[in-house]
Design an enzyme around this catalytic site. Structure first.
Site, PDB file in Angstrom:
ATOM      1  N   ARG A 237      40.622  48.948  42.463  1.00 45.43           N
ATOM      2  CA  ARG A 237      39.637  48.051  43.057  1.00 45.43           C
ATOM      3  C   ARG A 237      38.322  48.810  43.207  1.00 45.43           C
ATOM      4  O   ARG A 237      38.289  49.952  43.660  1.00 45.43           O
ATOM      5  CB  ARG A 237      40.109  47.528  44.417  1.00 45.43           C
ATOM      6  N   GLU A 266      31.082  42.734  41.274  1.00 44.98           N
ATOM      7  CA  GLU A 266      31.402  42.227  39.938  1.00 44.98           C
ATOM      8  C   GLU A 266      30.890  40.800  39.787  1.00 44.98           C
ATOM      9  O   GLU A 266      31.058  39.996  40.701  1.00 44.98           O
ATOM     10  CB  GLU A 266      32.921  42.285  39.707  1.00 44.98           C
ATOM     11  N   HIS A 285      36.533  44.479  33.999  1.00 45.33           N
ATOM     12  CA  HIS A 285      37.776  44.157  34.710  1.00 45.33           C
ATOM     13  C   HIS A 285      38.790  43.525  33.746  1.00 45.33           C
ATOM     14  O   HIS A 285      39.291  42.416  33.969  1.00 45.33           O
ATOM     15  CB  HIS A 285      37.496  43.232  35.887  1.00 45.33           C
TER      16      HIS A 285
END
Length: 324
Positions: A237, A266, A285
């Site tokens: 994370r 993000e 991601h």
């Protein structure tokens, strides 16, 4: 009458049909306050919620008095207010096992691409810079027989250790909340404190969930303890890392390179200094982003919601005590 559920993420047709066999399904684009207000009656009657990448907080739950279970198409659930869900006896389901191997593949890809400068040199070839036999300024560093430090020896950490140990003959160090006997027996992994791991590892792979305890666990102090030749990898994370401290460590040469699948914010801002660094591999991601795995995650999430609304919480439930 079938229970009513809200779907806020598109599903493949066959999975949508499976969901519709059990529930009356209402599809919405997102969980924004505007969407909730426009569909107030639907939200007020919904007993189930399924999707991903949206915040589920106390304010939303106030609008959903009949909600009994929510199912996320992800392993992480830091965008869910678990305390608020638990206080209202709402089950939270997730997909922890489906993506293990795929995320481990992504981690290994980041290790290899940063060490061998794959992205950087590929761009140089495309730019027409390969005009003669390459020299040292194109060289990378070896991966095989280098020491891998894993911070967080869960399912994904174990899968990464398997690849590194058997595929690349890498000694494994790890730091976790407790000793992992299987990792030590199968991969000859050595448990050590975080400082020792940082000082001895050639690659530091961070695979931790975001909690109050792990927020900014990695900052200037931790990067300063790493080898100047070390490569930092994060596919856990983003907010577990102080991104400004990482940028500073890279700029000052405290660490050699970084491979990043997650970020504090993000999508990553287009003006982030990380994007101008040749020694940074930044991907959006993609940890679990394969067709096969994303389908498997969606299928698991559908089954999880069906199980939860039938009172079956033996697996994949974050707060199973709610069902007691």
């Amino acid at each position: 009458m079938k229970p009513s559920v809200i779907l806020y993420k598109a599903l493949p047709d066959d999975l949508l049909q499976r969901l519709q066999e059990h529930f009356t399904v209402h599809q919405v684009a997102n969980l924004s306050p505007q969407t909730v207000e426009q569909n107030a009656a639907i939200f007020a009657e919904a007993e189930g919620l399924l999707g991903s990448n949206e915040n589920v907080n106390a304010a939303l739950l106030e609008k959903m008095p009949k909600l009994r279970a929510t199912s996320t198409i992800s392993v992480g659930y830091d965008n869910f207010d678990v305390d608020a869900l638990t206080a209202r006896k709402i089950l939270l389901m997730h997909t922890p096992t489906v993506l293990t191997e795929t995320v481990a593949d992504t981690l290994m890809a980041l290790v290899l691409s940063t060490a061998r400068r794959v992205v950087e040199v590929a761009e140089r070839v495309k730019a027409g810079e390969w005009t003669a036999s390459i020299g040292p300024d194109w060289y990378g560093t070896d991966v095989h027989h280098k020491t891998l430090g894993i911070v967080g020896m869960g399912r994904i950490g174990m899968a990464l250790a398997q690849r590194a140990h058997f595929g690349f003959n890498m000694p494994i160090l790890y730091n976790a909340r407790r000793h992992h006997k299987e990792a030590e027996e199968r991969f000859n992994a050595r448990y050590c404190d975080l400082d020792t791991l940082l000082q001895e590892s050639d690659f530091v792979c961070l695979i931790l969930p975001l909690t109050d305890e792990t927020h900014h666990l990695f900052g200037a102090e931790q990067f300063a303890k790493m080898k100047s030749s070390a490569i930092f990898i994060n596919a856990g994370r983003g907010p577990v890392v102080d991104e400004n401290a990482l940028i500073a460590a890279l700029q000052k040469g405290e660490i050699h390179a970084a491979g990043l699948d997650v970020f504090e914010q993000e999508p990553l801002s287009v003006d982030s200094p990380l994007l101008s660094m040749a020694n940074v591999v930044a991907v959006p991601h993609i940890g679990s982003a394969t067709h096969e795995t994303r389908y498997g995650m969606a299928a698991c999430a559908v089954d999880n919601l069906i199980d939860a609304l039938q009172g079956k919480v033996e697996k994949n439930c974050v707060n199973p005590h709610v069902a007691d």
